[in-house]
Scaffold this motif. Structure first.
Motif, mmCIF file in Angstrom:
data_model
loop_
_atom_site.group_PDB
_atom_site.id
_atom_site.type_symbol
_atom_site.label_atom_id
_atom_site.label_comp_id
_atom_site.label_asym_id
_atom_site.label_seq_id
_atom_site.Cartn_x
_atom_site.Cartn_y
_atom_site.Cartn_z
ATOM 1 N N GLY A 1 81.266 17.760 29.218
ATOM 2 C CA GLY A 1 79.915 17.011 28.763
ATOM 3 C C GLY A 1 80.125 15.170 28.449
ATOM 4 N N VAL A 2 78.960 14.587 28.530
ATOM 5 C CA VAL A 2 78.860 13.229 28.513
ATOM 6 C C VAL A 2 77.438 13.103 27.698
ATOM 7 N N GLN A 3 78.131 12.219 26.598
ATOM 8 C CA GLN A 3 76.755 11.574 25.555
ATOM 9 C C GLN A 3 76.241 10.603 26.471
ATOM 10 N N HIS B 1 80.871 4.137 31.959
ATOM 11 C CA HIS B 1 81.521 2.852 32.439
ATOM 12 C C HIS B 1 83.399 3.773 32.707
ATOM 13 N N GLY C 1 85.962 3.550 31.685
ATOM 14 C CA GLY C 1 86.977 5.129 32.024
ATOM 15 C C GLY C 1 86.409 7.094 31.730
ATOM 16 N N ALA D 1 86.687 11.717 33.937
ATOM 17 C CA ALA D 1 86.011 12.778 33.562
ATOM 18 C C ALA D 1 85.086 12.476 35.031
ATOM 19 N N PRO E 1 86.847 20.469 32.132
ATOM 20 C CA PRO E 1 88.061 18.491 32.764
ATOM 21 C C PRO E 1 87.140 17.575 31.734
ATOM 22 N N VAL E 2 87.948 16.895 30.821
ATOM 23 C CA VAL E 2 87.592 16.124 29.979
ATOM 24 C C VAL E 2 88.449 14.954 29.957
ATOM 25 N N ASP F 1 91.478 11.817 25.227
ATOM 26 C CA ASP F 1 90.801 11.742 23.544
ATOM 27 C C ASP F 1 89.869 12.714 23.314
ATOM 28 N N GLN F 2 89.747 13.888 24.447
ATOM 29 C CA GLN F 2 89.480 14.877 24.058
ATOM 30 C C GLN F 2 89.963 16.317 23.346
ATOM 31 N N GLY G 1 94.069 8.691 34.486
ATOM 32 C CA GLY G 1 92.351 8.678 34.653
ATOM 33 C C GLY G 1 92.260 8.748 33.945
ATOM 34 N N ALA G 2 93.118 9.832 32.868
ATOM 35 C CA ALA G 2 93.102 10.061 31.482
ATOM 36 C C ALA G 2 92.674 9.785 30.352
ATOM 37 N N ARG G 3 93.704 8.043 30.399
ATOM 38 C CA ARG G 3 93.297 7.503 29.176
ATOM 39 C C ARG G 3 93.448 5.889 30.139
ATOM 40 N N LYS H 1 91.540 2.507 23.719
ATOM 41 C CA LYS H 1 90.934 3.242 25.260
ATOM 42 C C LYS H 1 89.058 2.727 25.678
ATOM 43 N N LYS I 1 82.806 3.938 25.359
ATOM 44 C CA LYS I 1 80.513 2.508 24.461
ATOM 45 C C LYS I 1 80.618 1.591 23.820
HETATM 46 P P1 AMP Z 1 82.256 10.087 26.179
HETATM 47 O O1 AMP Z 1 81.466 8.528 26.779
HETATM 48 O O2 AMP Z 1 82.764 9.932 24.819
HETATM 49 O O3 AMP Z 1 80.914 11.191 26.207
HETATM 50 O O4 AMP Z 1 82.953 10.391 26.802
HETATM 51 C C1 AMP Z 1 82.649 11.988 28.352
HETATM 52 C C2 AMP Z 1 83.960 12.046 29.205
HETATM 53 O O5 AMP Z 1 84.819 10.859 29.385
HETATM 54 C C3 AMP Z 1 84.877 12.740 28.202
HETATM 55 O O6 AMP Z 1 85.619 13.252 29.105
HETATM 56 C C4 AMP Z 1 86.520 11.363 27.733
HETATM 57 O O7 AMP Z 1 87.009 12.253 27.635
HETATM 58 C C5 AMP Z 1 86.022 10.440 28.388
HETATM 59 N N1 AMP Z 1 86.263 9.484 28.445
HETATM 60 C C6 AMP Z 1 85.976 8.289 27.733
HETATM 61 N N2 AMP Z 1 86.771 7.429 27.887
HETATM 62 C C7 AMP Z 1 88.032 7.828 28.440
HETATM 63 C C8 AMP Z 1 89.026 6.679 29.008
HETATM 64 N N3 AMP Z 1 88.760 5.087 28.493
HETATM 65 N N4 AMP Z 1 89.615 6.974 29.963
HETATM 66 C C9 AMP Z 1 89.399 8.389 30.043
HETATM 67 N N5 AMP Z 1 88.185 8.967 30.287
HETATM 68 C C10 AMP Z 1 87.504 8.573 29.326
#
Ligand code: AMP
Ligand code: TRP
Length: 331
Positions: free
Chosen positions: A4-6, A12, A14, A19, A141-142, A145-146, A181-183, A193, A196
């Protein structure tokens, strides 16, 4: 597989490298569900018109990066009401203590205080667990941070199964390796990190940033004062800014960061090459995004098709869970 993604803020690098880019490959190898978590977006204040517009923008972006609605299932969380219903059953499985330990809740309430935080922000990870468990996902897959939210999901699934009999598949997180790409870190604040909700837009490269903006953000990226032979090396703890640039260039060109480091002795050329590699990586995505938004109805159709497919699976799992806890079947 589910992720999922918000649909808030802007997508961006990341999000893309941690992901979304992996999802595009995974859709051919797994039965994939990708959820735009618009209900999760309501846990903090949002302008309604903006949420609606961003939800559609995000759907178009997911199509632009290469998700194919005929191959995977792409849908909006709020279109499948089973998510909120299962969330309640899981709220009655989770404990206050374990939710209070979630670092995301602690981070997000650090400034405004817990008193004023929305209850939904507290129960956010339980809704996320429902997203995952409804589809019998075994792979999620995330980004890194998840990790904690995925551990909670596993704990809730196991507790529920133990209490009521085997109902849910216990999922596992699939997190990219460190340096792959994990972080991805903020370019201006490389110990945080890329996010958004970053303080300064200068540190965050957006998928829809024009080439000039990408170049300027990468050129102004914070590095360090070391000079001389060996200054360009991959060492995230000691050299977070430089290591992040090496990781970005590596990801854009299919190499490990240490391998990239061997080719540079100065930060200037590293930044210039990283900027142009990122511009080239995003060029086809941006091109496809422009095409998609010029064709009205494409994203709407994909989401309608996705909601139907998601609902068909989710309703079966929800039925199983309702039955397990002892709710009387609907006549
Ligand atoms: P979100 O923007 O919080 O909805 O994140 C959507 C996906 O992007 C999730 O799987 C997060 O773990 C991943 N994600 C968000 N920010 C980063 C980052 N800086 N580096 C790597 N993965 C990220
Ligand atoms: N909490 C995730 C994030 O902020 C988004 C999310 C919601 C999610 N539900 C999910 C991710 C289910 C993976 C699976 O990035």
């Amino acid at each position: 597989m589910l992720s999922g993604v918000q649909p808030t803020g802007d997508i961006h690098l990341g999000n893309y490298l941690g992901a979304l880019r992996g999802w595009v490959d995974d859709q051919h190898d797994y039965d994939c569900y990708f959820c735009l978590v618009d209900l999760h977006a309501l846990t903090v204040p949002r302008d309604p018109a903006e949420l609606r517009a961003k939800s559609m923008e995000c759907a178009n972006l997911l199509l632009a990066v290469g998700l194919d609605p005929d191959v995977c299932t792409l849908f909006l969380q709020s279109h499948v009401p089973e998510h909120t219903e299962l969330s309640w059953l899981l709220e009655c499985t989770a404990s206050m203590g374990e939710l209070r330990r979630m670092t995301q809740f602690k981070d997000k309430t650090a400034r405004g205080g817990e008193e004023a935080a929305r209850v939904g922000l507290f129960t956010y990870p339980v809704l996320q667990a429902a997203d995952i468990l409804l589809y019998d996902a075994d792979r999620v897959p995330v980004g890194d941070d998840q990790r904690q939210h995925l551990e909670l999901t596993r704990d809730l699934a196991m507790r529920f199964n133990k209490r009521y009999g085997k109902t849910f598949v216990v999922p596992a997180a699939a997190i990219p390796a460190a340096g792959r790409g994990a972080r991805i870190m903020d370019l201006q604040q490389p110990t945080a990190k890329m996010s958004k909700s970053a303080e300064s837009p200068q540190g965050v490269v957006l998928l829809l940033d024009p080439p000039k903006a990408i170049e300027s953000k990468v050129k102004r990226a914070v590095t360090d004062a070391e000079t001389g032979a060996g200054a360009v090396r991959y060492d995230p703890a000691a050299k977070p800014g430089v290591s992040n640039l090496l990781e970005l260039l590596g990801l854009a060109t299919g190499r490990a960061p240490a391998e990239v480091a061997a080719e540079y002795s100065q930060y200037g050329p590293l930044k210039a090459d990283a900027a142009s590699a990122l511009v080239e990586m995003l060029r086809p995505v941006q091109q496809r995004y422009r095409e998609l938004t010029a064709e009205p109805g494409v994203a709407e159709k994909a989401l309608a098709q996705g909601a139907d497919k998601a609902h068909a699976i989710a309703s079966v799992t929800l039925h199983r869970a309702r039955d397990a806890v002892g709710l009387v079947p609907r006549p």
